[in-house]
Design a protein around this motif. Structure first.
Motif, PDB file in Angstrom:
ATOM      1  N   MET A   1       0.861  -1.196   0.000  1.00  0.00           N
ATOM      2  CA  MET A   1       0.000   0.000   0.000  1.00  0.00           C
ATOM      3  C   MET A   1       0.891   1.239   0.000  1.00  0.00           C
ATOM      4  N   ASP A   2       0.916   1.950  -1.139  1.00  0.00           N
ATOM      5  CA  ASP A   2       1.764   3.135  -1.233  1.00  0.00           C
ATOM      6  C   ASP A   2       0.907   4.396  -1.383  1.00  0.00           C
ATOM      7  N   ILE A   3       1.571   5.553  -1.298  1.00  0.00           N
ATOM      8  CA  ILE A   3       0.858   6.831  -1.329  1.00  0.00           C
ATOM      9  C   ILE A   3       0.138   7.036  -2.651  1.00  0.00           C
ATOM     10  N   LYS A   4       0.775   6.634  -3.760  1.00  0.00           N
ATOM     11  CA  LYS A   4       0.143   6.825  -5.070  1.00  0.00           C
ATOM     12  C   LYS A   4      -1.150   6.031  -5.162  1.00  0.00           C
ATOM     13  N   THR A   5      -1.130   4.794  -4.671  1.00  0.00           N
ATOM     14  CA  THR A   5      -2.335   3.971  -4.689  1.00  0.00           C
ATOM     15  C   THR A   5      -3.414   4.578  -3.813  1.00  0.00           C
ATOM     16  N   LEU A   6      -3.031   5.081  -2.631  1.00  0.00           N
ATOM     17  CA  LEU A   6      -3.996   5.719  -1.746  1.00  0.00           C
ATOM     18  C   LEU A   6      -4.606   6.958  -2.388  1.00  0.00           C
ATOM     19  N   LYS A   7      -3.792   7.740  -3.084  1.00  0.00           N
ATOM     20  CA  LYS A   7      -4.311   8.922  -3.780  1.00  0.00           C
ATOM     21  C   LYS A   7      -5.314   8.515  -4.846  1.00  0.00           C
ATOM     22  N   ASN A   8      -5.016   7.446  -5.580  1.00  0.00           N
ATOM     23  CA  ASN A   8      -5.941   6.978  -6.613  1.00  0.00           C
ATOM     24  C   ASN A   8      -7.234   6.455  -5.982  1.00  0.00           C
ATOM     25  N   PHE A   9      -7.098   5.745  -4.864  1.00  0.00           N
ATOM     26  CA  PHE A   9      -8.275   5.258  -4.132  1.00  0.00           C
ATOM     27  C   PHE A   9      -9.162   6.429  -3.700  1.00  0.00           C
ATOM     28  N   ILE A  10      -8.549   7.489  -3.175  1.00  0.00           N
ATOM     29  CA  ILE A  10      -9.299   8.673  -2.739  1.00  0.00           C
ATOM     30  C   ILE A  10     -10.021   9.314  -3.920  1.00  0.00           C
ATOM     31  N   THR A  11      -9.348   9.394  -5.064  1.00  0.00           N
ATOM     32  CA  THR A  11      -9.955   9.994  -6.256  1.00  0.00           C
ATOM     33  C   THR A  11     -11.182   9.201  -6.705  1.00  0.00           C
ATOM     34  N   ILE A  12     -11.095   7.889  -6.655  1.00  0.00           N
ATOM     35  CA  ILE A  12     -12.243   7.055  -7.028  1.00  0.00           C
ATOM     36  C   ILE A  12     -13.390   7.281  -6.046  1.00  0.00           C
ATOM     37  N   ALA A  13     -13.063   7.276  -4.756  1.00  0.00           N
ATOM     38  CA  ALA A  13     -14.092   7.457  -3.733  1.00  0.00           C
ATOM     39  C   ALA A  13     -14.808   8.781  -3.898  1.00  0.00           C
ATOM     40  N   GLU A  14     -14.061   9.836  -4.215  1.00  0.00           N
ATOM     41  CA  GLU A  14     -14.659  11.170  -4.314  1.00  0.00           C
ATOM     42  C   GLU A  14     -15.424  11.364  -5.617  1.00  0.00           C
ATOM     43  N   ASN A  15     -15.085  10.594  -6.644  1.00  0.00           N
ATOM     44  CA  ASN A  15     -15.819  10.670  -7.911  1.00  0.00           C
ATOM     45  C   ASN A  15     -16.990   9.707  -7.967  1.00  0.00           C
ATOM     46  N   GLY A  16     -16.955   8.658  -7.130  1.00  0.00           N
ATOM     47  CA  GLY A  16     -18.012   7.658  -7.169  1.00  0.00           C
ATOM     48  C   GLY A  16     -18.025   6.862  -8.450  1.00  0.00           C
ATOM     49  N   SER A  17     -16.898   6.874  -9.154  1.00  0.00           N
ATOM     50  CA  SER A  17     -16.818   6.202 -10.459  1.00  0.00           C
ATOM     51  C   SER A  17     -15.355   5.974 -10.818  1.00  0.00           C
ATOM     52  N   ILE A  18     -15.028   4.735 -11.202  1.00  0.00           N
ATOM     53  CA  ILE A  18     -13.658   4.451 -11.635  1.00  0.00           C
ATOM     54  C   ILE A  18     -13.386   5.132 -12.971  1.00  0.00           C
ATOM     55  N   CYS A  19     -14.403   5.172 -13.829  1.00  0.00           N
ATOM     56  CA  CYS A  19     -14.243   5.806 -15.142  1.00  0.00           C
ATOM     57  C   CYS A  19     -13.928   7.294 -14.992  1.00  0.00           C
ATOM     58  N   LYS A  20     -14.701   8.001 -14.163  1.00  0.00           N
ATOM     59  CA  LYS A  20     -14.467   9.425 -13.952  1.00  0.00           C
ATOM     60  C   LYS A  20     -13.115   9.674 -13.297  1.00  0.00           C
ATOM     61  N   ALA A  21     -12.755   8.798 -12.343  1.00  0.00           N
ATOM     62  CA  ALA A  21     -11.469   8.946 -11.662  1.00  0.00           C
ATOM     63  C   ALA A  21     -10.309   8.749 -12.640  1.00  0.00           C
ATOM     64  N   ALA A  22     -10.468   7.771 -13.525  1.00  0.00           N
ATOM     65  CA  ALA A  22      -9.416   7.506 -14.514  1.00  0.00           C
ATOM     66  C   ALA A  22      -9.191   8.724 -15.408  1.00  0.00           C
ATOM     67  N   LYS A  23     -10.284   9.387 -15.809  1.00  0.00           N
ATOM     68  CA  LYS A  23     -10.150  10.595 -16.625  1.00  0.00           C
ATOM     69  C   LYS A  23      -9.442  11.696 -15.853  1.00  0.00           C
ATOM     70  N   GLU A  24      -9.805  11.848 -14.572  1.00  0.00           N
ATOM     71  CA  GLU A  24      -9.171  12.889 -13.754  1.00  0.00           C
ATOM     72  C   GLU A  24      -7.693  12.600 -13.549  1.00  0.00           C
ATOM     73  N   LEU A  25      -7.342  11.307 -13.443  1.00  0.00           N
ATOM     74  CA  LEU A  25      -5.949  10.906 -13.209  1.00  0.00           C
ATOM     75  C   LEU A  25      -5.157  10.754 -14.503  1.00  0.00           C
ATOM     76  N   HIS A  26      -5.827  10.960 -15.641  1.00  0.00           N
ATOM     77  CA  HIS A  26      -5.181  10.845 -16.960  1.00  0.00           C
ATOM     78  C   HIS A  26      -4.568   9.455 -17.167  1.00  0.00           C
TER      79      HIS A  26
END
Length: 292
Positions: A1-26
């Protein structure tokens, strides 16, 4: 469990969508989904309930989200303080009603110093939250505000609310105006000052004619300058260069309209050289506390 993974997890949680999070994370969706699946396997818990509408945190996911946001914020703080140790940047928070006073202090400090300022303008509540998260170093805020947070609070100056308006609103030449006279005028107030006016007027039965209620002292001042009513403002923002043919300032008699400007900071923070110098410059301005 690293910081980058945690940041990505947070982005998914806040978007409520893996698709939307992926776009935000490029990034593309499959590797992001795989990353979260591996995180779930590592922790041996399910972090999201998945459906056609998106994803929603499970109880375990909400627990991780709470700790992950703190871990990421702490990581960012460490990185920022390491990078800032030799930085020439001072991060300040200002409320709009403290801008005039604060800029005078900044001007007196920065001359002949290779220092840069990053200034964030928010309300007092928001600035205290930014201090808590170490996004800014110091904040200039004005009473009233919550002093229960674990910060140091240094009073810099006392101030008073004054009545400001076109000359035709003030037939008397006196430098003051009474509460009874104010009650007869179309008042402009910033939302945070309304309770002060109401409190001071509570002993009178006259109805206060609020013409405008807004959120910014500069808006309130512009309304007064345009003849839209009489504004109640901190004296420190009513500068001497305002055209006297357009505006008059009156001290208010018969009430308590005091307010004070403080600099607030986290005493446990380690600041860079120039932030530390600026803080000590401000501490020299400290005045003895009295009744607010």
């Amino acid at each position: 469990m690293d910081i980058k993974t945690l940041k990505n997890f947070i982005t998914i949680a806040e978007n409520g969508s893996i698709c939307k999070a992926a776009k935000e994370l490029h990034m593309s969706q499959p590797p992001l989904s795989k990353q979260i699946k591996l995180l779930e396997e590592e922790l041996n818990v399910q972090l999201f309930d998945r459906s056609t509408r998106g994803v929603e945190l499970t109880n375990e996911g909400r627990l991780l989200y709470t700790h992950a946001t703190s871990l990421v914020a702490y990581n960012d703080l460490i990185m920022r303080e390491l990078m800032d140790s030799g930085s020439e940047t001072i991060r300040l928070g200002l409320i709009t009603s403290s801008v005039q006073y604060s800029l005078n202090l900044i001007k007196n400090f920065y001359e002949e110093k290779p220092v840069h300022f990053e200034i964030t303008e928010k309300n007092s509540f928001e600035l205290l939250n930014l201090l808590e998260n170490n996004i800014i170093d110091l904040a200039f805020i004005r009473t009233p505000f919550d002093m229960n947070k674990p910060f140091d609070y240094i009073k810099l100056t006392n101030d008073h609310l004054v009545a400001v308006g076109r000359p035709d609103f003030f037939p008397r030449e006196a430098p003051t105006i009474s509460l009874l006279e104010l009650a007869e005028l179309p008042l402009i107030t910033v939302r945070r000052w309304k309770k002060y006016i109401d409190m001071n007027m509570s002993s009178f039965r006259e109805t206060i004619r609020y013409k405008f209620i807004c959120d910014d002292n500069r808006t309130s001042l512009l309304m007064a300058m345009n003849g839209m009513g009489v504004s109640i403002l901190p004296d420190s923002i009513v500068t001497e260069d305002l055209p006297q043919e357009l505006i008059r300032k009156k001290w208010i008699e018969g009430g308590t309209f005091k307010t004070s400007i403080y600099v607030v900071y986290n005493p446990s923070r380690t600041f860079n050289k120039y932030t530390d110098e600026f803080l000590h410059f401000l501490l020299d301005k400290n005045i003895e506390s009295d009744e607010l």
